[in-house]
Scaffold this motif. Structure first.
Motif, PDB file in Angstrom:
ATOM      1  N   GLU B   7       0.833  -1.221   0.000  1.00 44.86           N
ATOM      2  CA  GLU B   7       0.000   0.000   0.000  1.00 44.86           C
ATOM      3  C   GLU B   7       0.861   1.262   0.000  1.00 44.86           C
ATOM      4  OE1 GLU B   7      -0.692  -2.612   2.215  1.00 44.86           O
ATOM      5  OE2 GLU B   7      -2.167  -3.363   0.773  1.00 44.86           O
ATOM      6  N   HIS B   8       2.166   1.088  -0.242  1.00 41.96           N
ATOM      7  CA  HIS B   8       3.078   2.215  -0.474  1.00 41.96           C
ATOM      8  C   HIS B   8       3.468   2.983   0.784  1.00 41.96           C
ATOM      9  CE1 HIS B   8       2.281   1.223  -4.605  1.00 41.96           C
ATOM     10  NE2 HIS B   8       0.989   1.436  -4.408  1.00 41.96           N
ATOM     11  N   GLU B   9       3.519   2.283   1.919  1.00 44.81           N
ATOM     12  CA  GLU B   9       4.162   2.886   3.093  1.00 44.81           C
ATOM     13  C   GLU B   9       5.586   2.331   3.198  1.00 44.81           C
ATOM     14  OE1 GLU B   9       1.105   1.066   4.035  1.00 44.81           O
ATOM     15  OE2 GLU B   9      -0.171   2.825   3.792  1.00 44.81           O
ATOM     16  N   TRP B  10       6.489   3.158   3.726  1.00 44.41           N
ATOM     17  CA  TRP B  10       7.820   2.638   4.077  1.00 44.41           C
ATOM     18  C   TRP B  10       7.942   2.617   5.599  1.00 44.41           C
ATOM     19  CZ3 TRP B  10      10.569   5.898   7.123  1.00 44.41           C
ATOM     20  CH2 TRP B  10      10.369   7.290   6.972  1.00 44.41           C
ATOM     21  N   LEU B  11       8.795   1.720   6.108  1.00 45.52           N
ATOM     22  CA  LEU B  11       9.014   1.599   7.559  1.00 45.52           C
ATOM     23  C   LEU B  11      10.506   1.482   7.828  1.00 45.52           C
ATOM     24  CD1 LEU B  11       6.445  -0.421   6.772  1.00 45.52           C
ATOM     25  CD2 LEU B  11       6.460  -0.772   9.232  1.00 45.52           C
ATOM     26  N   LYS B  12      10.948   2.172   8.863  1.00 48.58           N
ATOM     27  CA  LYS B  12      12.313   1.988   9.329  1.00 48.58           C
ATOM     28  C   LYS B  12      12.183   1.479  10.765  1.00 48.58           C
ATOM     29  CE  LYS B  12      16.509   4.706   9.892  1.00 48.58           C
ATOM     30  NZ  LYS B  12      16.972   6.086   9.964  1.00 48.58           N
ATOM     31  N   VAL B  13      12.565   0.234  11.002  1.00 49.92           N
ATOM     32  CA  VAL B  13      12.323  -0.402  12.303  1.00 49.92           C
ATOM     33  C   VAL B  13      13.600  -0.372  13.150  1.00 49.92           C
ATOM     34  CG1 VAL B  13      11.497  -2.460  13.491  1.00 49.92           C
ATOM     35  CG2 VAL B  13      10.654  -1.927  11.182  1.00 49.92           C
ATOM     36  N   GLU B  14      13.474   0.208  14.328  1.00 51.86           N
ATOM     37  CA  GLU B  14      14.610   0.290  15.257  1.00 51.86           C
ATOM     38  C   GLU B  14      14.108  -0.001  16.659  1.00 51.86           C
ATOM     39  OE1 GLU B  14      17.337   3.908  13.475  1.00 51.86           O
ATOM     40  OE2 GLU B  14      15.257   4.321  13.976  1.00 51.86           O
ATOM     41  N   ILE B  22       5.134   7.575   3.670  1.00 53.28           N
ATOM     42  CA  ILE B  22       4.667   7.047   2.384  1.00 53.28           C
ATOM     43  C   ILE B  22       5.804   7.156   1.382  1.00 53.28           C
ATOM     44  CG2 ILE B  22       2.256   7.616   2.884  1.00 53.28           C
ATOM     45  CD1 ILE B  22       2.469   9.866   0.753  1.00 53.28           C
ATOM     46  N   THR B  23       5.805   6.244   0.423  1.00 53.21           N
ATOM     47  CA  THR B  23       6.959   6.153  -0.478  1.00 53.21           C
ATOM     48  C   THR B  23       6.979   7.306  -1.481  1.00 53.21           C
ATOM     49  OG1 THR B  23       5.775   4.837  -2.122  1.00 53.21           O
ATOM     50  CG2 THR B  23       6.880   3.633  -0.334  1.00 53.21           C
ATOM     51  N   GLU B  24       8.160   7.488  -2.052  1.00 54.62           N
ATOM     52  CA  GLU B  24       8.332   8.508  -3.087  1.00 54.62           C
ATOM     53  C   GLU B  24       7.374   8.235  -4.249  1.00 54.62           C
ATOM     54  OE1 GLU B  24      12.387   8.747  -4.369  1.00 54.62           O
ATOM     55  OE2 GLU B  24      11.993  10.458  -5.673  1.00 54.62           O
ATOM     56  N   HIS B  25       7.216   6.929  -4.563  1.00 56.94           N
ATOM     57  CA  HIS B  25       6.276   6.555  -5.634  1.00 56.94           C
ATOM     58  C   HIS B  25       4.864   7.034  -5.297  1.00 56.94           C
ATOM     59  CE1 HIS B  25       4.258   4.080  -8.648  1.00 56.94           C
ATOM     60  NE2 HIS B  25       3.416   3.712  -7.688  1.00 56.94           N
ATOM     61  N   LEU B 118       7.532  -4.161  -7.536  1.00 56.01           N
ATOM     62  CA  LEU B 118       6.075  -3.966  -7.476  1.00 56.01           C
ATOM     63  C   LEU B 118       5.649  -2.701  -8.237  1.00 56.01           C
ATOM     64  CD1 LEU B 118       3.331  -4.863  -5.942  1.00 56.01           C
ATOM     65  CD2 LEU B 118       3.935  -3.035  -4.357  1.00 56.01           C
ATOM     66  N   VAL B 119       6.384  -1.614  -8.019  1.00 57.93           N
ATOM     67  CA  VAL B 119       5.962  -0.346  -8.636  1.00 57.93           C
ATOM     68  C   VAL B 119       6.607  -0.125 -10.005  1.00 57.93           C
ATOM     69  CG1 VAL B 119       5.447   0.740  -6.431  1.00 57.93           C
ATOM     70  CG2 VAL B 119       7.721   1.063  -7.442  1.00 57.93           C
TER      71      VAL B 119
END
Lengths: 379, 120
Positions: B7-14, B22-25, B118-119
């Motif tokens: 669904e075009h979210e990005w995550l940085k997990v720490e 949300i992604t650049e796309h 995917l994109v």
């Protein structure tokens, strides 16, 4: 959504692709919604300089009187529109409406007197129905022709006149709603000083074979930028102009839609050619007695856009429903959300505070005068 | 390492907390953003719930919660200036920080290569 393969193309389709447009389905056509600059910049460029829009999907129709007398065509068309067509001078254009027997609006359109015939511009989604409606209504007296051999572009904004003057100096003498024939780069074009952005500007009808050439040359001017449907919509919304299918349709009358200015005195009760158009009984009664609801401008208080379909209430708990939004979005020129919609007449006065339902919240919104931007027509 | 959703979210997990944007796309597809509505800190979402809304000149779009968890911080900067989402979607324009209900749940999301595929 229609399958993309069945969508029609305007003569400028390949040009849009070469300019990097993002194409979307609209009224049966594949049309540019925006170019790489994006809706915001395209909108602001149109208000600051000149925007060029492909509106070739709209219908261009010629009505030629069989008698050769333009008055016969005008009188025939007056049977379908509540508009003074007979009084429209040669080289002049005016806004009109096709009405139905219930007083609803079948389409809105532009009507021009070209001396020996009437020239109409109608909405893309309605053009086949309009053509049939005209043939039914006027066929005995007139030849009605859908001109599918012409493109239509709109050049809109404060620099539009200067840009077009470089091709045809006489354009400077045209006033708002004047219409003339002129050669642009040796191509015979029909130019009207009109548009649908609230800006001064022109609509230019071009023979299909020359459409790309003339459009490309207009785009070569440093003041001109290609503008997509996204900005066309935000521009017309700021200008308080109705979009057929959103703000007006067969279920709204011209008076509910606050378009009574489009019904000239001659067609009103007591006028020399009063009535005689579909739905006249209801429309003339509403002109005299008013309507239960009215189209109004709406200004949301916060930054959240209030879109078409949002319900309007008198109270922040959403208990007393008094209307709904028909068009809404963000107005880049006014830098705030803007909307229009219908409310019960008792709540239609400018300054009335209402609440719009957005994602389960009730956001304050104020009934507001239209347009949201000052019109700059050269009258 | 960044993770992505379809669904075009990005995550940085720490350390069991995902920073989500949300992604650049997605930002490119949405066009110029003019309004962002973020959730409140302390709210718990399930994967797939609508957690935020972004609006361009033309349309509103939902931003979904990519995993189960609790919102512990939101980015007021993108509320004040929604255009940040267009100009720096993977940097300054993060949306919220999510304390993951299951810190390993991010493992199942797309990696950068899979998202790029995917994109297209």
């Amino acid at each position: 959504m229609e399958p993309i393969s069945r969508l029609k193309h305007t003569p400028l389709h390949a040009l849009h692709l070469s300019l990097g447009a993002r194409m979307v389905p609209f009224a049966g056509y594949e049309m540019p919604v925006q170019y790489p600059e994006g809706v915001l910049k395209e909108h602001l460029h149109t208000r600051a300089a000149a925007g060029l829009f492909d509106v070739s999907h709209m219908g261009q129709i010629a009505i030629r009187p069989k008698s050769g007398r333009i008055a016969d065509a005008a009188l025939a068309l007056e049977k379908l529109v509540p508009v003074d067509v007979l009084g429209l001078a040669e080289g002049r254009q005016r806004y009109g409406l096709f009405t139905n027997p219930e007083g609803g609006i079948l389409d809105d359109l532009m009507i021009a007197n070209r001396g020996d015939h009437l020239f109409l511009v109608v909405n893309a989604a309605c053009k086949d129905a309009d053509h049939a409606h005209l043939k039914d209504g006027l066929g005995d007296a007139c030849d009605v022709t859908l001109l599918d051999d012409r493109a239509l572009v709109a050049l809109q904004g404060p620099r539009a006149e200067a840009v077009l003057c470089e091709l045809w100096a006489d354009v400077a003498s045209m006033r708002f709603m004047d219409l003339a024939e002129a050669d642009l780069h040796d191509v015979a074009c029909i130019i009207s000083r009109s548009g649908y952005t609230g800006e001064d500007g022109f609509e230019i009808s071009i023979p299909t074979a020359s459409a790309v050439d003339v459009t490309q040359r207009l785009l070569e001017h440093p003041d001109v930028l290609a503008i997509g449907l996204g900005a066309r919509d935000s521009l017309r919304l700021e200008a308080g102009l109705c979009l057929y299918g959103n703000d007006i349709d067969t279920g709204t009358t011209p008076i509910e839609a606050a378009l009574e200015w489009a019904i000239q005195k001659s067609r009103r009760a007591g006028g020399e050619r009063a009535g005689g158009f579909p739905g006249a009984d209801r429309i003339l009664a509403e002109l005299a007695g008013g309507t239960d609801r009215r189209r109004v401008g709406l200004k949301p208080e916060g930054r959240a856009p209030v879109r078409g379909g949002a319900k309007l209430f008198t109270d922040p708990d959403g208990t007393v429903l008094v209307g709904s939004v028909t068009s809404g979005g963000f107005g880049p020129s006014v830098d705030c959300p803007v909307a229009m919609g219908y409310v019960e007449t008792a709540h239609a006065r400018n300054g009335t505070k209402l609440f719009a339902e957005v994602r389960g919240k009730y956001l304050p919104i104020t009934v507001s005068a239209l347009p949201f931007v000052k019109q700059t027509y050269k009258r | 390492m960044l993770k992505f959703t379809e669904e075009h979210e990005w995550l940085k997990v720490e350390g069991g907390v995902a920073t989500v944007g949300i992604t650049e796309h997605a930002a490119g597809q949405l066009g110029d953003l003019v309004f962002v509505e973020l959730p409140e800190s302390g709210v718990t979402f399930s994967k797939g719930d609508t957690a935020a809304t972004v609006e361009s000149v033309k349309a509103a779009s939902d931003v979904y919660c990519p995993l189960d968890g609790e919102i512990i911080e939101v980015n007021q900067a993108i509320v004040d200036d929604p255009s940040l989402v267009n100009s720096d979607p993977h940097g300054a324009a993060w949306f919220f920080k999510l304390k993951l209900a299951d810190p390993r749940s991010a493992d199942g999301l797309l990696d950068e290569a899979a998202y790029k595929e995917l994109v297209g």
